[in-house]
Motif scaffolding. Structure first.
Motif, mmCIF file in Angstrom:
data_model
loop_
_atom_site.group_PDB
_atom_site.id
_atom_site.type_symbol
_atom_site.label_atom_id
_atom_site.label_comp_id
_atom_site.label_asym_id
_atom_site.label_seq_id
_atom_site.Cartn_x
_atom_site.Cartn_y
_atom_site.Cartn_z
ATOM 1 N N CYS A 180 0.833 -1.215 0.000
ATOM 2 C CA CYS A 180 0.000 0.000 0.000
ATOM 3 C C CYS A 180 0.857 1.250 0.000
ATOM 4 C CB CYS A 180 -0.910 0.016 1.225
ATOM 5 S SG CYS A 180 -2.259 -1.180 1.148
ATOM 6 N N GLU B 113 0.706 3.989 -2.797
ATOM 7 C CA GLU B 113 0.148 5.288 -2.410
ATOM 8 C C GLU B 113 1.173 6.409 -2.547
ATOM 9 O OE1 GLU B 113 -2.510 7.399 0.981
ATOM 10 O OE2 GLU B 113 -2.653 5.246 0.615
ATOM 11 N N ILE C 166 -4.804 5.552 -4.371
ATOM 12 C CA ILE C 166 -5.566 4.404 -3.857
ATOM 13 C C ILE C 166 -5.512 3.248 -4.845
ATOM 14 C CG2 ILE C 166 -7.885 3.597 -3.254
ATOM 15 C CD1 ILE C 166 -8.343 6.494 -2.106
ATOM 16 N N ALA D 212 -2.180 1.684 -4.636
ATOM 17 C CA ALA D 212 -2.038 0.960 -3.370
ATOM 18 C C ALA D 212 -2.632 -0.435 -3.504
ATOM 19 C CB ALA D 212 -2.706 1.730 -2.239
ATOM 20 N N PHE D 213 -3.793 -0.542 -4.119
ATOM 21 C CA PHE D 213 -4.400 -1.858 -4.335
ATOM 22 C C PHE D 213 -3.556 -2.694 -5.292
ATOM 23 C CE2 PHE D 213 -8.190 -0.176 -2.322
ATOM 24 C CZ PHE D 213 -8.783 -1.307 -1.762
ATOM 25 N N ILE E 185 -6.375 -4.085 2.697
ATOM 26 C CA ILE E 185 -6.011 -2.903 1.913
ATOM 27 C C ILE E 185 -7.099 -1.841 2.029
ATOM 28 C CG2 ILE E 185 -5.568 -2.000 -0.414
ATOM 29 C CD1 ILE E 185 -4.368 -4.756 -1.106
ATOM 30 N N GLU F 183 -6.398 1.829 3.439
ATOM 31 C CA GLU F 183 -6.563 3.000 2.575
ATOM 32 C C GLU F 183 -7.607 3.965 3.130
ATOM 33 O OE1 GLU F 183 -4.729 4.034 -0.221
ATOM 34 O OE2 GLU F 183 -3.534 2.603 0.907
ATOM 35 N N ASP G 28 -5.804 5.659 6.211
ATOM 36 C CA ASP G 28 -4.686 6.506 5.789
ATOM 37 C C ASP G 28 -5.174 7.759 5.066
ATOM 38 O OD1 ASP G 28 -1.937 7.206 5.233
ATOM 39 O OD2 ASP G 28 -2.322 6.527 3.191
ATOM 40 N N ASN G 29 -6.081 7.589 4.133
ATOM 41 C CA ASN G 29 -6.570 8.741 3.382
ATOM 42 C C ASN G 29 -7.438 9.659 4.231
ATOM 43 O OD1 ASN G 29 -5.628 8.680 0.452
ATOM 44 N ND2 ASN G 29 -6.111 6.557 0.899
ATOM 45 N N ALA H 294 -3.024 3.788 10.273
ATOM 46 C CA ALA H 294 -3.637 2.698 9.519
ATOM 47 C C ALA H 294 -3.107 1.341 9.991
ATOM 48 C CB ALA H 294 -3.385 2.874 8.027
#
Length: 181
Positions: free
Chosen positions: A55, A59, A81, A84-85, A118, A122, A125-126, A156
């Motif tokens: 991630c 990211e 994002i 990250a995935f 994930i 995400e 974190d976002n 996260a």
């Protein structure tokens, strides 16, 4: 779903472990109790670090690209994002492919193993980045950009680890991958 994938993929991957032992292992993990007292925090932390690595790479790359190209906040976050995935799934995908799984089965394992982890990572974190004053408008050369991003990863990790512990203890999430290590 995870148990079905594990049983199916272990059979087709030509793994050397005993199927009866494997089924007992799944039942042990699924119920979360037994000789080892359930899923350990160390196992959950390791799974979370694995997820966090993919991630973070995705990211950071997305944030750097979006910021460097002067994209707006929304397109930059979408790219970050998405990457990250992609990177999060890629680490698991590569590991289970090395264990001998065909691509289709490996994709199923990666999706089952990493999607929730994930997604939680995400989301947290976002959210941290979004609520940190000025972070969304900070540039790559500013400490605020990096502090918000890295602080978001730390929070996260703290939130995702118990989620992974709960999932692994029920034979889900990263428990799906353990058959191939």
């Amino acid at each position: 779903m995870g148990e079905e994938i594990m049983d199916h993929t272990a059979h087709h991957a030509g793994t050397a472990h005993d199927h009866g032992t494997h089924e007992g292992h799944v039942r042990h993990d699924h119920h979360g109790h037994g000789g080892h007292g359930g899923t350990s925090w160390a196992m959950a932390a390791k799974a979370t670090l694995h997820c966090l690595t993919g991630c973070a790479i995705g990211e950071i790359l997305g944030m750097v690209v979006g910021t460097a190209l002067s994209w707006g906040n929304v397109p930059t976050m979408i790219l970050a994002i998405a990457l990250a995935f992609v990177f999060g799934y890629s680490f698991t995908l590569l590991a289970v492919r090395r264990a001998g799984l065909d691509l289709k089965t490996a994709l199923k394992v990666a999706l089952a193993a990493d999607t929730v982890s994930i997604a939680v990572m995400e989301l947290v974190d976002n959210a941290i980045i979004a609520i940190t004053p000025g972070a969304m408008d900070a540039h790559l050369s500013e400490g605020l950009f990096w502090y918000a991003l890295l602080g978001g990863f730390a929070v996260a990790f703290l939130i995702t680890t118990p989620v992974n512990k709960w999932m692994i203890g029920r034979g889900k999430g990263h428990a799906v991958v353990h058959a191939y290590h």
